[in-house]
Enzyme design. Structure first.
Site, PDB file in Angstrom:
ATOM      1  N   LYS A  67       0.840  -1.206   0.000  1.00 47.28           N
ATOM      2  CA  LYS A  67       0.000   0.000   0.000  1.00 47.28           C
ATOM      3  C   LYS A  67       0.884   1.268   0.000  1.00 47.28           C
ATOM      4  CE  LYS A  67      -2.481  -1.324   3.652  1.00 47.28           C
ATOM      5  NZ  LYS A  67      -2.068  -2.742   3.830  1.00 47.28           N
ATOM      6  N   THR A  68       1.921   1.246   0.825  1.00 47.45           N
ATOM      7  CA  THR A  68       2.815   2.407   0.866  1.00 47.45           C
ATOM      8  C   THR A  68       3.536   2.553  -0.473  1.00 47.45           C
ATOM      9  OG1 THR A  68       3.146   1.970   3.215  1.00 47.45           O
ATOM     10  CG2 THR A  68       4.686   3.489   2.173  1.00 47.45           C
ATOM     11  N   ASP A 112      -0.965   6.410   7.116  1.00 49.08           N
ATOM     12  CA  ASP A 112      -1.015   4.969   7.317  1.00 49.08           C
ATOM     13  C   ASP A 112      -1.873   4.662   8.557  1.00 49.08           C
ATOM     14  OD1 ASP A 112      -0.449   2.404   6.688  1.00 49.08           O
ATOM     15  OD2 ASP A 112       1.664   2.454   7.255  1.00 49.08           O
ATOM     16  N   THR A 161      -5.538  -1.515   7.231  1.00 51.85           N
ATOM     17  CA  THR A 161      -5.702  -2.968   7.194  1.00 51.85           C
ATOM     18  C   THR A 161      -7.100  -3.340   7.684  1.00 51.85           C
ATOM     19  OG1 THR A 161      -4.708  -3.012   9.396  1.00 51.85           O
ATOM     20  CG2 THR A 161      -3.257  -3.534   7.550  1.00 51.85           C
ATOM     21  N   ARG A 220       6.107  -8.597   1.114  1.00 53.16           N
ATOM     22  CA  ARG A 220       7.037  -8.322   2.213  1.00 53.16           C
ATOM     23  C   ARG A 220       7.581  -9.629   2.810  1.00 53.16           C
ATOM     24  NH1 ARG A 220       4.588  -4.839   6.823  1.00 53.16           N
ATOM     25  NH2 ARG A 220       4.620  -3.253   5.186  1.00 53.16           N
TER      26      ARG A 220
END
Ligand code: ADE
Length: 336
Positions: A67-68, A112, A161, A220
């Protein structure tokens, strides 16, 4: 064309989990999530044509899916920079006011963990998003006054999330909500191959397949497994991450072939042994595991549900037959 590093005004505040060397910096490098990329390209293309700031965007989905990274790609596409903060970092209205008044025209504000923005701060965010106005109350008591400041055009990108925890008024102020889902094994393999290239490590296809299957559909996680496999190969003087290196790495990390970690197995085993496989309420489960409810809901459950190992039902969580088969345990499997 040489790639410029992504522009940011506050590199020190970036998510430490994002691996800068492996992060895609142009759209073509961002693998998977095709529908989201297509949707974003339309939104950004139209905004550029109109010479306006793009609509505010909400990115939702499990942790580690990029997302980032997407927010930085959007910024780069728009030729702007990003200022980053997070729900928990915005403690006081003044914190948000400081961030907003420091925005440059056309800049991206990335927030975030948006589900953790406190309601008082949300109230200030609404007019900022809708009308680019910052309403501040100065002074106290009868002499209190509202001061209104104009903000430059900007695009808010909020990531969460837990989309369901976002208040409806906040949710309704985004021009689009983009929901990232787990990546396919093939996409994860491509991400691993790209990362291996950047890290300068040789791999074989079978090893990448093993790592990809254990990556929980999450870039990740994939990149972390790749780094550990690289360490393993290096320590054993292997030039290539081969099947044995991949398998040994997973064994060392106690990650099984489906990507389950000890905590996932503990969760399933606790449900099976203490609660007959469920249904068990989330609070009861959290207490039995000495784990926070939010961690179970955010981290463990989404992936277990994707594998078809766990189901959320109105009466509680239930372990599904596929989990018994995976854990090689007799149980519901015999009944169903
Ligand atoms: N790293 C994080 N997300 C990625 C993606 N979608 N493609 C390539 N590398 C990534």
């Amino acid at each position: 064309m040489p790639k410029e590093p992504l522009k940011t005004d506050n590199p020190g505040k970036e998510d430490p989990n994002i691996d800068l060397t492996l992060r895609p910096v142009v759209w073509d490098e961002y693998i998977g999530q095709e529908k989201i990329k297509d949707h974003l390209k339309v939104i950004l293309g139209a905004a550029k044509k109109r010479n306006e700031a793009a609509d505010h965007l909400l990115f939702s989905g499990p942790a580690g899916l990029g997302k980032t990274t997407l927010a930085y790609l959007v910024a780069r596409d728009l030729g702007g920079t990003v200022k980053t903060t997070s729900g928990p970092a915005l403690e006081k209205v003044g914190d948000l006011a400081a961030v907003l008044t420091n925005l440059n025209p056309g800049e991206i504000l990335f927030i975030d963990e948006a589900h953790r923005i406190n309601p008082m701060i949300e109230e200030v965010l609404y007019p900022a998003m809708e009308a680019r106005k910052l309403h501040l109350v100065v002074g106290k008591g009868p002499s209190a006054r509202t001061l209104t400041l104009d903000l430059p055009p900007f695009t808010l990108i909020a990531a969460t999330t837990r989309e369901n925890l976002l208040s409806q008024p906040l949710r309704s102020r985004f021009g689009a909500t983009l929901r990232l889902g787990y990546y396919t094994i093939d996409d994860i393999k491509r991400i691993l191959e790209r990362s291996a290239g950047i890290l300068g490590v040789k791999t074989n296809e079978a090893a990448m397949d093993i790592l990809a299957r254990a990556s929980r559909g999450t870039p990740r996680v994939a990149n972390r497994l790749l780094r550990r496999a690289r360490d393993f190969a290096e320590m054993h003087d292997k030039e290539v991450i081969d099947e044995a290196a991949a398998q040994n790495t997973l064994a060392m990390l106690e990650v099984d072939e489906a990507g389950l970690e000890p905590q996932d197995r503990r969760l399933l085993m606790t449900m099976i042994e203490k609660f007959k496989g469920g249904p068990v309420g989330i609070n009861t489960l959290a207490a039995a595991l000495s784990e926070e409810r939010g961690v179970i809901e955010d981290i463990y459950e989404p992936y277990l549900m994707t594998l078809g190992f766990l189901q959320r039902s109105p009466s509680g969580r239930i372990v599904l037959p596929a989990a018994y088969r995976h854990l090689k345990i007799k149980g519901r499997d015999d009944l169903l």
